[in-house]
Scaffold this active site. Structure first.
Site, PDB file in Angstrom:
ATOM      1  N   HIS A  49     -24.501  58.153  14.845  1.00 48.88           N
ATOM      2  CA  HIS A  49     -24.695  57.033  13.929  1.00 48.88           C
ATOM      3  C   HIS A  49     -25.662  56.023  14.544  1.00 48.88           C
ATOM      4  O   HIS A  49     -26.159  56.210  15.650  1.00 48.88           O
ATOM      5  CB  HIS A  49     -23.356  56.380  13.582  1.00 48.88           C
ATOM      6  CG  HIS A  49     -22.692  55.682  14.716  1.00 48.88           C
ATOM      7  ND1 HIS A  49     -22.134  56.356  15.782  1.00 48.88           N
ATOM      8  CD2 HIS A  49     -22.474  54.356  14.967  1.00 48.88           C
ATOM      9  CE1 HIS A  49     -21.609  55.481  16.624  1.00 48.88           C
ATOM     10  NE2 HIS A  49     -21.811  54.283  16.167  1.00 48.88           N
ATOM     11  N   THR A  52     -31.129  55.347  13.733  1.00 46.72           N
ATOM     12  CA  THR A  52     -32.390  55.801  14.309  1.00 46.72           C
ATOM     13  C   THR A  52     -32.215  56.275  15.750  1.00 46.72           C
ATOM     14  O   THR A  52     -31.313  55.830  16.468  1.00 46.72           O
ATOM     15  CB  THR A  52     -33.426  54.661  14.301  1.00 46.72           C
ATOM     16  OG1 THR A  52     -32.843  53.479  14.887  1.00 46.72           O
ATOM     17  CG2 THR A  52     -33.901  54.342  12.899  1.00 46.72           C
ATOM     18  N   ARG A  53     -33.103  57.169  16.164  1.00 48.87           N
ATOM     19  CA  ARG A  53     -33.214  57.617  17.557  1.00 48.87           C
ATOM     20  C   ARG A  53     -34.690  57.781  17.901  1.00 48.87           C
ATOM     21  O   ARG A  53     -35.502  58.128  17.037  1.00 48.87           O
ATOM     22  CB  ARG A  53     -32.517  58.959  17.786  1.00 48.87           C
ATOM     23  CG  ARG A  53     -31.028  58.961  17.589  1.00 48.87           C
ATOM     24  CD  ARG A  53     -30.285  58.211  18.693  1.00 48.87           C
ATOM     25  NE  ARG A  53     -28.849  58.410  18.568  1.00 48.87           N
ATOM     26  CZ  ARG A  53     -28.056  57.754  17.724  1.00 48.87           C
ATOM     27  NH1 ARG A  53     -28.592  56.848  16.908  1.00 48.87           N
ATOM     28  NH2 ARG A  53     -26.756  57.981  17.676  1.00 48.87           N
ATOM     29  N   LYS A 275     -34.192  46.554  16.496  1.00 53.22           N
ATOM     30  CA  LYS A 275     -33.002  47.162  17.105  1.00 53.22           C
ATOM     31  C   LYS A 275     -33.211  47.351  18.600  1.00 53.22           C
ATOM     32  O   LYS A 275     -34.271  47.817  19.036  1.00 53.22           O
ATOM     33  CB  LYS A 275     -32.713  48.518  16.451  1.00 53.22           C
ATOM     34  CG  LYS A 275     -31.524  49.276  17.042  1.00 53.22           C
ATOM     35  CD  LYS A 275     -31.390  50.638  16.384  1.00 53.22           C
ATOM     36  CE  LYS A 275     -30.373  51.519  17.086  1.00 53.22           C
ATOM     37  NZ  LYS A 275     -30.318  52.891  16.506  1.00 53.22           N
ATOM     38  N   HIS A 279     -29.285  51.322  27.856  1.00 53.48           N
ATOM     39  CA  HIS A 279     -29.039  52.732  28.160  1.00 53.48           C
ATOM     40  C   HIS A 279     -28.116  52.912  29.362  1.00 53.48           C
ATOM     41  O   HIS A 279     -27.292  53.823  29.388  1.00 53.48           O
ATOM     42  CB  HIS A 279     -30.362  53.439  28.425  1.00 53.48           C
ATOM     43  CG  HIS A 279     -30.208  54.889  28.779  1.00 53.48           C
ATOM     44  ND1 HIS A 279     -29.774  55.834  27.874  1.00 53.48           N
ATOM     45  CD2 HIS A 279     -30.417  55.552  29.948  1.00 53.48           C
ATOM     46  CE1 HIS A 279     -29.720  57.019  28.467  1.00 53.48           C
ATOM     47  NE2 HIS A 279     -30.103  56.875  29.715  1.00 53.48           N
ATOM     48  N   CYS A 324     -21.130  52.539  20.198  1.00 52.70           N
ATOM     49  CA  CYS A 324     -21.215  53.990  20.186  1.00 52.70           C
ATOM     50  C   CYS A 324     -20.673  54.487  21.516  1.00 52.70           C
ATOM     51  O   CYS A 324     -20.109  53.715  22.291  1.00 52.70           O
ATOM     52  CB  CYS A 324     -22.645  54.467  19.946  1.00 52.70           C
ATOM     53  SG  CYS A 324     -23.795  54.039  21.269  1.00 52.70           S
ATOM     54  N   LYS A 355     -32.507  63.763  19.888  1.00 49.66           N
ATOM     55  CA  LYS A 355     -33.890  64.136  19.610  1.00 49.66           C
ATOM     56  C   LYS A 355     -34.116  65.646  19.704  1.00 49.66           C
ATOM     57  O   LYS A 355     -35.030  66.183  19.103  1.00 49.66           O
ATOM     58  CB  LYS A 355     -34.837  63.411  20.567  1.00 49.66           C
ATOM     59  CG  LYS A 355     -34.618  63.739  22.038  1.00 49.66           C
ATOM     60  CD  LYS A 355     -35.587  62.994  22.944  1.00 49.66           C
ATOM     61  CE  LYS A 355     -35.354  61.514  22.960  1.00 49.66           C
ATOM     62  NZ  LYS A 355     -34.049  61.127  23.562  1.00 49.66           N
TER      63      LYS A 355
END
Length: 393
Positions: A49, A52-53, A275, A279, A324, A355
């Site tokens: 969810h 976007t990636r 956004k 990481h 997430c 990806k």
């Protein structure tokens, strides 16, 4: 006694990898395929969810991923053509940080080894090219390096998951069962497996692909397979931003800051907002442990705000945030193997797996159907985590 619903192949987990594999098998027409998901994809309980990636080819996590990334790019383009949906936005991706950062060195090495287009800029050059980045000694300086990859961009995750579901709904060989939370996987003496669901349903197959995220390690433990996977809570958020951050004027990005950490972000796409997420770091969680909503951990807002304040002068008020999870391996590379005959596992994608889903669907589907591992997956096996005994050391 509950009857077992039997199929040729069984996929546990209808997330990005599971649905991609099912989509490939549907196109191949290999026989009957059953997919099980504890929820109803697309949903926010897995790793697909957030809308976007990023997709990059000059890969900072290691040049071993580049061939897969190239095949994935072609796979996304093919899915666009076949579905007539806009799924891949070629915004380009800027990798930014100190010249000494190992990630940026690996990006350059990947581009060199595979002859990929990569434009190198210094910090002030980045600020001139994309005025949304703060120039000057306060932020970007000659010590910073920008590596811009024009053949890179943004994937529309929710559209992709919905697209796969629509294609599977038209398939005659693949069935998706939602609300099917697998609580145990039984290995049969004569071969094959039976998945036991919390609601009492049973599903059996001769070969199984388990791609069920946070539940993967627990599912395999009773079978004598220990997986070195950890679960980490992560956050990301959308912000108001001025015109400098529109997708036509600002690329996707990764940012390494020696003090603040490692971040990724996206331009404002269709007025959804700018956004950004972090990481590295995050909060460790047990499998099944609820995710605290965004804003309920002290660092949720501050760790994003500090990067915006330092580098992104045109980014304004917080619109909303989300949480997430990463399922990580110790080395943050993928975990893909067949630890028991007929049982293929795919997990530990460590926050950078989506990806690759288009090509992973192909290679995982072929492994499941034919028992043949693609050469590109050899480095992701479980054996790399084995600790030699003293007599063999």
């Amino acid at each position: 006694m509950t009857q077992v619903t039997q199929s040729d192949l069984l996929i546990i987990g209808g997330g990005s990898m599971g649905l991609a594999a099912a989509d490939h098998l549907a196109a191949r027409g290999v026989g009957s395929v059953q997919v099980l998901d504890a929820h109803d994809p697309p949903h926010d309980q897995g790793a697909h969810h957030g809308e976007t990636r990023l997709i990059r080819l000059a890969y900072g996590e290691g040049s071993g991923y580049v061939a897969l990334a190239q095949r994935a790019w072609a796979g996304w383009q093919r899915l666009e053509r076949e579905s007539d949906e806009a799924l891949l936005l070629p915004t380009g991706v800027l990798n930014l940080g100190p010249a000494s950062a190992p990630f940026l060195r690996q990006v350059a090495a990947s581009a060199r080894d595979y002859a990929l287009p990569l434009e190198q800029l210094d910090g002030p050059g980045v600020a001139r090219r994309w005025p949304g980045w703060q120039g000057g000694a306060a932020a970007l300086s000659e010590a910073h390096v920008g590596a811009f990859e024009s053949r890179a961009g943004v994937l529309r995750v929710a559209r992709i998951i919905a697209c796969w579901r629509q294609r599977l709904a038209r398939s005659t060989g693949v069935t998706l069962a939602t609300g099917a939370r697998v609580v145990a996987l039984e290995a049969l003496p004569a071969g094959g497996y039976v998945a036991h669901c919390a609601d009492g349903r049973l599903f059996g197959a001769r070969r199984v692909l388990a791609a069920c995220g946070q539940h993967l390690a627990g599912l395999l433990q009773p079978l004598g397979v220990t997986l070195p996977l950890t679960r980490v809570r992560k956050t990301f958020a959308w912000y108001d931003a001025d015109a400098r951050y529109h997708r036509e004027r600002f690329p996707g990005f990764s940012l390494t800051d020696d003090e603040l950490g490692i971040y990724y972000g996206f331009p404002d796409i269709d007025n959804a907002g700018f956004k950004i997420g972090r990481h590295d770091a995050g909060q460790p969680l047990a499998a099944g442990e609820p995710l605290l909503p965004f804003g309920e951990h002290p660092a949720d807002i501050s760790e994003l705000a500090q990067v915006i304040a330092r580098y992104l002068p045109g980014v304004g008020a917080l619109r909303h945030g989300a949480v997430c999870q990463y399922i990580r391996t110790p080395d943050e590379h993928f975990l893909i193997d067949e630890p028991l005959p007929g049982l293929v596992i795919a997990g530990g994608f460590s926050g950078h797996g989506f990806k690759f889903a288009s090509v992973m669907g192909e290679v995982l589907g072929e492994w499941l159907a034919c028992g043949k591992r693609a050469p590109e997956l050899a480095a992701f096996g479980l054996a790399r985590f084995s600790i030699p005994s003293e007599e063999n050391a």
